[in-house]
Write a protein that holds these residues in place. Structure first.
Motif, PDB file in Angstrom:
ATOM      1  N   GLU A  12       0.835  -1.206   0.000  1.00  0.00           N
ATOM      2  CA  GLU A  12       0.000   0.000   0.000  1.00  0.00           C
ATOM      3  C   GLU A  12       0.868   1.254   0.000  1.00  0.00           C
ATOM      4  O   GLU A  12       0.601   2.220  -0.714  1.00  0.00           O
ATOM      5  N   GLN A  16       1.264   4.267  -3.021  1.00  0.00           N
ATOM      6  CA  GLN A  16       1.086   5.722  -2.835  1.00  0.00           C
ATOM      7  C   GLN A  16       2.082   6.524  -3.668  1.00  0.00           C
ATOM      8  O   GLN A  16       1.878   7.710  -3.926  1.00  0.00           O
ATOM      9  N   GLN A  17       3.167   5.882  -4.067  1.00  0.00           N
ATOM     10  CA  GLN A  17       4.188   6.608  -4.836  1.00  0.00           C
ATOM     11  C   GLN A  17       3.890   6.615  -6.338  1.00  0.00           C
ATOM     12  O   GLN A  17       4.712   7.070  -7.134  1.00  0.00           O
ATOM     13  N   GLN A  22      -3.932   5.463  -9.065  1.00  0.00           N
ATOM     14  CA  GLN A  22      -5.194   5.940  -8.472  1.00  0.00           C
ATOM     15  C   GLN A  22      -6.181   6.368  -9.557  1.00  0.00           C
ATOM     16  O   GLN A  22      -7.327   6.724  -9.274  1.00  0.00           O
TER      17      GLN A  22
END
Ligand code: C6P
Length: 414
Positions: A12, A16-17, A22
């Motif tokens: 996770e 995010q990087q 997304q």
């Protein structure tokens, strides 16, 4: 590495990087399973390249001004970092190219065209990517050297008895893919290299699908040449690597000529500069080298053992889930064996392109086609396959979405 260390991979946190992961299409978050084609680029790599353009963009090796000095140092250090990453002896053995394809062409033109002659043999495998297969085929036609192929068996592995028959004193080079981009097979490249050397031949290993996903040590493999691409290992497009043993590279003619690769030029003659610059004429991919350096740092921070373990786990999970469907044909070695992080398959009664298009309706991104291994697909008896390929940021839930979407394809086509 203990299993506890392997479990501690923070997927996770890694996700995010990657803002791109997304993204949503029609309200569904993208499921990116096309990593063998190209991987996504994490923020630290994008930031490193942006920093280069914002802070020290200049041409390399040509200026004595501050910016050029900084750019030159960064460019040279990228070679050192890559050398360290694959355990080469130093920057002299690391040539930056555009991609794996150009690395293969560099070797084939520079070494192959000059060294091969009628009666010589080039030994490939039946699972070669077109980047090496087509290149050696053309070099064979131009030099009169024969191209031979090590067979694969029913499990999608190399028939090593056939390899031992095929590699003889007539063999000049053995060129083998490390991890097949279609079958996921991990080839015994050390053994193939030993066989080549026993017969006085050289070895070239196509590591495009290996370096991104597993620890690779060129010294341990013993390969004379080894190639890979930045864009498949969390790095940028536009940069690839040809590793070569220094003494061999010293003896090779340049593949491209121009500025930046010379020592002395007169109206009549030119002599070549030091390695690796002798093979890097013109303005090189500077920002891309900075990005590749950052990608190597990023990968090693996570740990190549962990990345391999994560991908193998996902590939095994995908294999088992697809296999359990009953109407899916999967190519390559079975789950649980040492396998690259990808699964190629066909759903009964549905063309790979149709299936891939339906998966896209579910925002699952996979690749359909022959994956630049047409002769291998001919051998498998199918024109195309669908391939899901994984990276460090993928999850089991994403595999579940892929499998769930198969029902739509059945309803429409089967
Ligand atoms: N495979 C895929 O499978 P380039 O495009 O030069 O960066 O890499 C060429 C290449 C060479 N060898 C192997 C084993 C490869 O998998 C690839 C690239 C991509 O989707 C594109 S065909």
């Amino acid at each position: 590495m203990s299993s506890q260390d392997l479990e501690s991979l923070d997927v996770e946190g890694i996700r995010q990087q990657f803002p791109i992961l997304q993204r949503e299409f029609d309200g569904q978050q993208v499921v990116y399973l096309d990593n063998a084609a190209t991987t996504q680029t994490p923020d630290p790599v994008v930031d490193a390249m942006s920093d280069y353009y914002r802070q020290y963009n200049a041409n390399v090796h040509r200026g004595i001004h501050h910016l050029s000095q900084e750019a030159s140092i960064a460019y040279e250090e990228a070679h050192d970092r890559v050398a360290e990453f694959i355990n080469a002896d130093g920057r002299e053995e690391v040539i930056f190219t555009k991609n794996t394809t150009e690395s293969e062409n560099l070797l084939a033109y520079s070494w192959g065209l000059n060294e091969l002659e009628p009666g010589d043999e080039i030994v490939l495998t039946e699972m070669e990517h077109h980047a090496s297969l087509v290149t050696w085929q053309q070099i064979g036609k131009r030099t009169g050297a024969d191209v031979k192929y090590i067979r694969i068996d029913d499990s999608g592995r190399l028939d090593m008895d056939h390899a031992r028959d095929l590699i003889t004193d007539d063999t000049e080079i053995v060129s083998a893919v490390h991890v097949s981009n279609t079958l996921g097979t991990v080839n015994p490249v050390g053994e193939l290299t030993d066989l080549a050397h026993e017969h006085g031949a050289l070895s070239f290993i196509d590591g495009a699908q290996a370096v991104p996903n597993r620890p690779v040590d060129v010294e341990e493999i013993g390969a004379d040449f080894y190639a890979f691409s930045g864009h498949k290992m969390a790095g940028p497009t536009g940069i690839g690597v040809l590793y070569g043993k220094q003494e061999l590279l010293e003896d090779m003619e340049p593949y491209l000529y121009g500025g930046g690769m010379i020592r002395k030029v007169t109206f009549e003659e030119s002599t070549w500069g030091e390695l690796p610059w002798k093979f890097e004429p013109g303005t090189p991919p500077i920002a891309e080298a900075v990005g590749l350096h950052a990608a190597v740092d990023w990968l090693e921070d996570i740990g190549m053992d962990r990345i391999r373990a994560h991908e193998q786990e996902l590939a095994a999970y995908a294999y088992d889930r697809l296999d359990a469907e009953g109407d899916v044909e999967i190519y390559g070695p079975e789950a649980g064996s040492d396998r690259g992080g990808l699964v190629s398959f066909n759903l009964e009664g549905v063309h790979a392109h149709d299936l891939t298009s339906i998966l896209n309706d579910h925002t699952v991104a996979v690749r359909a086609g022959d994956h630049c291994t047409q002769p291998l697909h001919d051998k498998l008896g199918v024109p195309a396959s669908t391939r899901a390929s994984f990276y460090v940021y993928n999850t089991r839930e994403e595999v579940d979405k892929l499998v769930a979407a198969l029902d739509d394809a059945r309803q429409l086509f089967a």
